[in-house]
Design a protein around this motif. Sequence first.
Motif, PDB file in Angstrom:
ATOM      1  N   SER A  30       0.844  -1.022   0.157  1.00 49.54           N
ATOM      2  CA  SER A  30       0.101  -0.060   0.076  1.00 49.54           C
ATOM      3  C   SER A  30       0.822   1.099  -0.065  1.00 49.54           C
ATOM      4  CB  SER A  30      -0.806  -0.063   1.221  1.00 49.54           C
ATOM      5  OG  SER A  30      -1.601   1.020   1.044  1.00 49.54           O
ATOM      6  N   LEU A  82       1.258   4.906   1.079  1.00 47.35           N
ATOM      7  CA  LEU A  82       0.621   6.045   1.646  1.00 47.35           C
ATOM      8  C   LEU A  82       0.747   7.270   1.063  1.00 47.35           C
ATOM      9  CD1 LEU A  82       2.374   4.953   4.985  1.00 47.35           C
ATOM     10  CD2 LEU A  82       0.175   4.407   4.376  1.00 47.35           C
ATOM     11  N   ASP A 141       2.232  10.072   1.668  1.00 44.86           N
ATOM     12  CA  ASP A 141       3.471  10.713   1.703  1.00 44.86           C
ATOM     13  C   ASP A 141       4.698   9.933   0.803  1.00 44.86           C
ATOM     14  OD1 ASP A 141       3.886   8.309   3.174  1.00 44.86           O
ATOM     15  OD2 ASP A 141       5.001   9.403   4.797  1.00 44.86           O
ATOM     16  N   SER A 198       5.533   6.828   0.800  1.00 47.45           N
ATOM     17  CA  SER A 198       6.042   5.608   1.354  1.00 47.45           C
ATOM     18  C   SER A 198       5.233   4.466   1.230  1.00 47.45           C
ATOM     19  CB  SER A 198       6.483   5.512   2.753  1.00 47.45           C
ATOM     20  OG  SER A 198       5.217   5.860   3.339  1.00 47.45           O
ATOM     21  N   VAL A 227       3.930   0.667   2.387  1.00 48.22           N
ATOM     22  CA  VAL A 227       3.979  -0.260   3.378  1.00 48.22           C
ATOM     23  C   VAL A 227       3.421  -1.712   3.124  1.00 48.22           C
ATOM     24  CG1 VAL A 227       2.370  -0.393   5.624  1.00 48.22           C
ATOM     25  CG2 VAL A 227       3.262   1.722   4.984  1.00 48.22           C
TER      26      VAL A 227
END
Length: 171
Positions: A101, A103, A105, A107, A109
């Motif tokens: 996934s 995010l 920002d 990044s 995950v």
Amino acid sequence: MAFSERLRSISVIDAAAAVVALVAVGGVLWSPKLSNTVARATGAIKPVEVTVDVRNTSAADPDQFIAKALQSGRTSLVIRNQPAGSVQLIRVDDIRRQIASVLPDGSVVMADDPNREIQGMLDARFVLQGDATVTSSGVVMAGTKLKVGIPVELEGRFYRVNGIVSGVSLQ
């Protein structure tokens, strides 16, 4: 004349006993254990490590299934519907799918796929060790060539699952 008289004195029971003794000696000389011992001594049979991937198999409790399989320590291997004997179960690795996934920002995950717990799906890599004949064309177990991509069945006391060979390596 002495030989022909001795030949006549041999009874049917003595002849049957001699035949049984010859068959027993022949059985010892041609036994599979002796053949395996000779093959092992000459280096034709070597220990191999085989990895089998089992994916999308229904299991009520996948973790308990893996624990019971490891507890037994051995599993029967069936290659192309031909029994290949019992092999040692070294370990079982979890190869469940990961969900990525992104995010806001930027990044990334990673998380385990929650469907495994919800649907009871087993995704595991069984690492097996057994003896096989090594030829110029590959590894042969129980008269069947063992290569990556071949479908196999793993069978234990409480399970029988289908998998695909994902790796073969010589020890």
